[in-house]
Design a protein around this motif. Structure first.
Motif, mmCIF file in Angstrom:
data_model
loop_
_atom_site.group_PDB
_atom_site.id
_atom_site.type_symbol
_atom_site.label_atom_id
_atom_site.label_comp_id
_atom_site.label_asym_id
_atom_site.label_seq_id
_atom_site.Cartn_x
_atom_site.Cartn_y
_atom_site.Cartn_z
ATOM 1 N N ALA A 13 2.802 -14.903 -11.196
ATOM 2 C CA ALA A 13 2.121 -15.489 -10.041
ATOM 3 C C ALA A 13 2.586 -14.635 -8.863
ATOM 4 C CB ALA A 13 2.474 -16.952 -9.852
ATOM 5 N N ALA A 14 2.078 -13.422 -8.833
ATOM 6 C CA ALA A 14 2.599 -12.408 -7.918
ATOM 7 C C ALA A 14 2.336 -12.753 -6.456
ATOM 8 C CB ALA A 14 1.982 -11.049 -8.244
ATOM 9 N N ALA A 38 -1.584 -0.907 -4.030
ATOM 10 C CA ALA A 38 -1.506 0.184 -3.054
ATOM 11 C C ALA A 38 -2.897 0.726 -2.762
ATOM 12 C CB ALA A 38 -0.591 1.288 -3.571
ATOM 13 N N LEU A 39 -3.708 0.860 -3.797
ATOM 14 C CA LEU A 39 -5.079 1.325 -3.586
ATOM 15 C C LEU A 39 -5.859 0.341 -2.727
ATOM 16 C CD1 LEU A 39 -6.067 2.739 -7.102
ATOM 17 C CD2 LEU A 39 -5.569 4.042 -5.021
ATOM 18 N N ASP A 40 -5.662 -0.942 -2.966
ATOM 19 C CA ASP A 40 -6.415 -1.929 -2.184
ATOM 20 C C ASP A 40 -5.935 -1.997 -0.735
ATOM 21 O OD1 ASP A 40 -8.167 -2.449 -4.166
ATOM 22 O OD2 ASP A 40 -7.498 -4.492 -4.582
ATOM 23 N N ARG A 48 -10.244 -6.042 -6.577
ATOM 24 C CA ARG A 48 -10.196 -6.677 -7.898
ATOM 25 C C ARG A 48 -8.970 -7.560 -7.965
ATOM 26 N NH1 ARG A 48 -6.163 -4.401 -10.930
ATOM 27 N NH2 ARG A 48 -5.598 -2.212 -10.593
ATOM 28 N N PRO A 49 -8.917 -8.491 -8.923
ATOM 29 C CA PRO A 49 -7.723 -9.320 -9.078
ATOM 30 C C PRO A 49 -6.526 -8.460 -9.513
ATOM 31 C CG PRO A 49 -9.595 -10.278 -10.233
ATOM 32 C CD PRO A 49 -9.988 -8.885 -9.857
ATOM 33 N N ASP A 168 -10.530 1.943 -10.945
ATOM 34 C CA ASP A 168 -9.838 2.286 -9.709
ATOM 35 C C ASP A 168 -10.156 3.721 -9.287
ATOM 36 O OD1 ASP A 168 -8.668 -0.204 -9.473
ATOM 37 O OD2 ASP A 168 -6.721 0.413 -10.276
ATOM 38 N N PHE A 169 -10.174 4.643 -10.251
ATOM 39 C CA PHE A 169 -10.498 6.036 -9.933
ATOM 40 C C PHE A 169 -11.929 6.159 -9.422
ATOM 41 C CE2 PHE A 169 -12.261 10.174 -11.246
ATOM 42 C CZ PHE A 169 -11.464 11.004 -10.467
#
Length: 201
Positions: A13-14, A38-40, A48-49, A168-169
């Motif tokens: 449950a980050a 980091a990308l988000d 994305r979740p 992601d890419f």
């Protein structure tokens, strides 16, 4: 180390990166969000979740970050095993991940990644010849959350090419500028020769 943990490996449950940043506000040592989050942070939105939250620190700074996260039980994670660390233990040299358990909530909150660089230099753990000034490797959001640059995150993701990594890419590619593309292509040539992503770059 103490006896093995009984908390399931998928009991995540980050925290949101903002919560991590709030808790680490008093730590005057390098750290930054890594992984998909980091990308988000770079995108400026949650695309994305995310089942977990990863952040990276210098291995030598471990005690500072442990002190900043009271209420969490820390565990050395590697090769599919997760074992609790005692209150005075430090992770063995072969361990690069420390999972942080919220004891009261009974879940994992964050994954602390240990790196062997220096305060002024980021070093790629899979090939130490790949390195950058930390001032270039780490970016910040408008509200000050530090995160690893997108081209570096994608270099890490290139090894696995899971469905989420490919997505992601594909999502990041149109937004990478010329310098980011050049760096990623050079990194792929060293770490993953003939990688399919190189052609797209």
């Amino acid at each position: 180390m103490t006896a093995a943990t009984t908390l399931p490996h998928d009991a995540w449950a980050a925290w949101h990166p903002r919560e991590l940043a709030r808790r680490l506000a008093g730590v005057a040592r390098p750290w930054c969000v890594a992984g998909g989050w980091a990308l988000d942070l770079w995108h400026g939105e949650e695309t994305r979740p995310h089942e977990d939250l990863e952040f990276t620190i210098l291995r030598a700074d471990f005690i500072h970050f442990r002190a900043a996260l009271p209420g969490l039980r820390l565990h050395a994670a590697g090769d599919g095993h997760v074992e609790p660390l005692g209150p005075d233990d430090v992770p063995p040299s072969g361990i690069a991940q420390v999972w942080c358990e919220d004891v009261a909530a009974g879940c994992w909150r964050v994954d602390m990644m240990l790196e062997d660089g220096r305060p002024e230099t980021w070093v790629y753990k899979r090939d130490p010849s790949i390195r950058r000034p930390r001032a270039e490797a780490v970016r910040r959001t408008a509200d000050g959350i530090a995160y690893l640059a997108p081209e570096i995150i994608l270099l890490f993701k290139a090894k696995y090419r899971r469905g989420k990594d490919e997505a992601d890419f594909a999502r990041a590619l149109p937004r990478l500028d010329a310098a980011e593309r050049r760096w990623l292509k050079a990194g792929l040539a060293l770490a993953h020769p003939d990688h399919a992503w190189s052609k797209a770059l």
